[in-house]
Design an enzyme around this catalytic site. Structure first.
Site, mmCIF file in Angstrom:
data_model
loop_
_atom_site.group_PDB
_atom_site.id
_atom_site.type_symbol
_atom_site.label_atom_id
_atom_site.label_comp_id
_atom_site.label_asym_id
_atom_site.label_seq_id
_atom_site.Cartn_x
_atom_site.Cartn_y
_atom_site.Cartn_z
ATOM 1 N N GLU A 24 -9.104 -5.076 -3.910
ATOM 2 C CA GLU A 24 -8.798 -4.168 -3.049
ATOM 3 C C GLU A 24 -9.404 -2.496 -1.504
ATOM 4 O O GLU A 24 -9.351 -3.510 -0.750
ATOM 5 C CB GLU A 24 -7.700 -2.795 -3.571
ATOM 6 C CG GLU A 24 -6.421 -3.794 -4.401
ATOM 7 C CD GLU A 24 -5.550 -3.969 -3.577
ATOM 8 O OE1 GLU A 24 -4.983 -3.906 -2.254
ATOM 9 O OE2 GLU A 24 -4.142 -4.426 -4.718
ATOM 10 N N HIS B 70 -7.602 -5.608 0.511
ATOM 11 C CA HIS B 70 -6.756 -5.250 0.776
ATOM 12 C C HIS B 70 -5.704 -5.665 1.510
ATOM 13 O O HIS B 70 -6.456 -5.523 2.959
ATOM 14 C CB HIS B 70 -6.619 -3.571 0.620
ATOM 15 C CG HIS B 70 -5.349 -2.431 0.952
ATOM 16 N ND1 HIS B 70 -5.005 -2.511 -0.719
ATOM 17 C CD2 HIS B 70 -5.327 -1.686 1.871
ATOM 18 C CE1 HIS B 70 -4.218 -1.708 -0.354
ATOM 19 N NE2 HIS B 70 -3.966 -0.846 1.038
ATOM 20 N N SER C 79 0.995 -1.413 0.001
ATOM 21 C CA SER C 79 0.381 0.196 -0.409
ATOM 22 C C SER C 79 0.839 0.981 -0.399
ATOM 23 O O SER C 79 1.494 1.364 -0.813
ATOM 24 C CB SER C 79 -0.593 0.253 0.943
ATOM 25 O OG SER C 79 -2.271 1.181 0.796
#
Length: 478
Positions: free
Chosen positions: A305, A391, A188
Site C-alpha cells: 500500500e 495503494h 482507503s
C-alpha cells in the site's frame, strides 16, 4: 449530441444524459449546501424544485486542493468549485421504476481530507453494463467533516454518508434501483467509511452488504483522542474549536488551520471517531463485540500500500522508528519483536512502507476478518498482489476501467484485462447475489481462505498466517 434522459426524485425532476448504454445523472444534491449556519450543522434535505435540474455535469467537490500538493495523486481527482458539495452521481442502465436493480454506493478515499467523487476512476459505466446501479457521493472533509467542535454535531462527514444513503433509499427506485439491495463500498478512507457505517446503528438498514477496499480508520479513535485534536488546534493557532469561530473563514484559511494540525506521527486525525452516540464504540471494538451489523462483507488490501514509488531514492528508516509506528497502532512489545523477525529480510528502504501498509491496512483488516469469522458472519477476504500492488492500484480492476485516465501511469503498460474481468465480475456477483462466486470461499476460522488477485487469481487458505497472528494478539491500550 448526447441524448437527454429524465428521472423524477422526491425533490424534483433531474435531467441527465445517455452515454452509450448508461444513463448518467451527475451532481444531484442530497442535502443543502453546507454554508453559513449549515457549514458545521447536520445535513439538511434539499429544498424541492419544479423545473428539471441540470444533472449533466459533476457537481462541486469538498476537496479544494489535491491530496498531494507537489505532484499528481495516483487517482485523478478533480476539484470543482462551488458551495453545493453534498451531491451525488447515479449511473444506471435502466432509469425507470420497476427495474429493481441492485445498487452499489461508492464513497471515495483521500484520507478523510481530500478526494473527489468526480474521478474518472469512479465512472459507473461498467457496473451499469452488468446490471448494477452505481451511486458515487461527495461529503464534507477535514475540519468541516470531522473535527469535534463544542457547538456542532460530531462526525458531520458520517452524517453526510447517512444522508446520502437515506436519499438512495428514498429515490433510487426512480433510477431503476432497488432500495432493498444496496451495497455500500469504498477504498482507503472510503473503505473505512464502509467499516464505520457498519458500526453506526443509525445507518443499519440502509444497506444490505459492504465492500471495504484497503479500508483505513483512525487509531486510536476514542472521543478523547479527537478532542485532543481540537485542543491542539487552539494551542497551535489560537482559534477556538467552535463552529462560531470557524464558520466565516475562507476555504484557504480553514485549510491553513488544518495544516497546523498535521504532524507526521499523528496518522489519521481528522477522521471518524467513537463519539459515544452516533458511533457508540471504536470500529474494531464493534466488530469484536458483535455490535457492528452482520451484513455480508467483502474486504481486503494490496500487498504494498505505502511502499516508496519505483525509481525513488528512499532513506532507510531506523528499526526503532518502525517499532514506534507499530506501537502507535496498538502492537505490544512482544508483537513488535515478532514483526521485526518476520520482516528481517525486508530491504531497509522498504521497512517503513511495509510497516505502514501493515499497521494501517493489512493488520486491521485481518483483525476485522477474524472478528467476523469468530461470529460466523459471511465474510470474504482478498489480497491484491499483481504488479506494484500499491495503494489504489486495484480500483480500475474492480471498476473494469483499465482505459481510464492515468490508469497505466499507476499500473504500467498493458494491465491484464483478464484480471479486471475476474475482479470486477466478483464485485458484481457480490453486489447482486451477496456472494462473489463459487471460486472464492468465505473466510472462516477453519480455513481463512483469501483470494489472491494476481495475473492468475487463486483462493489460498491462510496465506498471511504469520501476519494474522501478530495483528490479532490483544492490542496495547493507548
Amino acid at each position: 449530441m448526447p441524448q437527454s434522459v429524465l428521472a423524477v426524485t422526491s425533490q424534483g425532476p433531474v435531467l441527465g444524459t445517455w452515454q452509450h448504454t448508461t444513463a448518467r445523472f451527475l451532481g444531484i444534491p442530497y442535502a443543502q449546501a453546507p454554508v453559513g449556519e449549515l457549514r458545521f450543522a447536520a445535513p439538511v434535505p434539499p429544498e424541492p424544485w419544479t423545473d428539471p435540474l441540470d444533472a449533466t455535469r459533476y457537481g462541486p467537490t469538498a476537496q479544494r486542493r489535491p491530496f498531494i500538493l507537489d505532484g499528481p495523486t495516483t487517482i485523478p481527482e478533480p476539484s470543482i468549485p462551488g458551495e453545493g458539495v453534498l451531491n451525488l452521481n447515479v449511473f444506471t442502465p435502466d432509469p425507470h421504476p420497476g427495474a429493481d436493480l441492485p445498487v452499489l454506493v461508492w464513497i471515495h478515499g483521500g484520507g478523510y481530507v481530500a478526494g473527489s467523487a468526480a474521478s474518472p476512476w469512479y465512472d459507473g459505466s461498467a457496473f451499469a453494463r452488468d446490471g448494477i446501479v452505481l451511486v458515487s457521493l461527495g461529503y464534507r472533509l477535514g475540519i468541516e467533516g470531522f473535527l469535534p467542535l463544542e457547538d456542532a454535531p460530531d462526525n458531520r462527514g458520517v452524517l453526510d454518508w447517512i444522508a446520502a444513503l437515506t436519499w438512495v433509499r428514498d429515490n433510487i427506485e426512480a433510477f431503476g434501483g432497488d432500495p432493498g439491495k444496496v451495497t455500500v463500498a469504498g477504498q482507503s478512507a472510503g473503505g473505512g467509511a464502509a467499516q464505520t457505517l457498519m458500526a453506526t446503528p443509525s445507518a443499519h438498514g440502509l444497506f444490505r452488504a459492504a465492500i471495504s477496499e484497503s479500508g483505513a480508520v483512525r487509531a486510536p479513535q476514542h472521543r478523547r483522542d479527537a478532542l485532543a485534536d481540537s485542543a491542539r488546534l487552539t494551542e497551535r493557532t489560537g482559534v477556538p474549536a467552535r463552529a462560531a469561530a470557524l464558520r466565516d473563514l475562507t476555504d484557504d484559511e480553514l485549510l491553513a488551520l488544518q495544516d497546523a494540525l498535521a504532524t507526521p506521527e499523528a496518522g489519521l486525525t481528522l477522521a471518524p471517531f467513537a463519539d459515544g452516540e452516533l458511533i457508540p464504540v471504536p470500529v474494531p471494538d464493534a466488530f469484536a463485540d458483535g455490535s457492528a451489523t452482520s451484513v455480508p462483507l467483502l474486504l481486503g488490501f494490496t500487498e504494498r500500500e505505502f511502499y516508496p514509488p519505483p525509481g525513488s531514492d528512499p532513506t532507510p528508516v531506523p528499526a526503532e522508528v518502525v517499532g514506534a509506528v507499530l506501537a502507535g497502532h496498538g502492537l505490544g512489545p512482544e508483537a513488535v519483536t515478532a514483526y521485526a523477525a518476520l520482516r528481517e529480510g525486508t530491504d531497509p528502504e522498504q521497512r517503513i512502507g511495509q510497516a505502514l501498509t501493515d499497521a494501517i491496512f493489512r493488520g486491521p483488516s485481518l483483525a476485522l476478518a477474524e472478528s467476523r469469522a469468530h461470529h460466523e458472519l459471511p465474510t470474504w477476504l482478498y489480497h491484491f498482489t499483481w504488479g506494484s500492488a500499491a495503494h489504489c492500484v486495484e480500483i480500475p480492476f474492480a471498476f473494469d476501467l483499465l482505459n481510464a485516465e492515468r490508469v497505466t501511469a499507476a499500473t504500467g503498460p498493458h494491465p491484464p484485462q483478464s484480471l479486471a474481468d475476474a475482479m470486477h465480475g466478483a464485485w458484481v456477483a457480490f453486489v447482486r447475489d451477496l456472494d462473489p462466486g463459487p471460486n472464492w470461499p468465505r473466510y472462516t476460522n477453519k480455513r481463512r481462505t483469501t483470494m489472491i488477485w494476481d495475473a492468475v487469481p487463486e483462493a489460498i487458505d491462510d496465506p498471511l498466517g504469520a501476519e494474522r497472528r501478530i495483528w490479532t494478539t490483544p492490542p496495547t491500550t493507548p
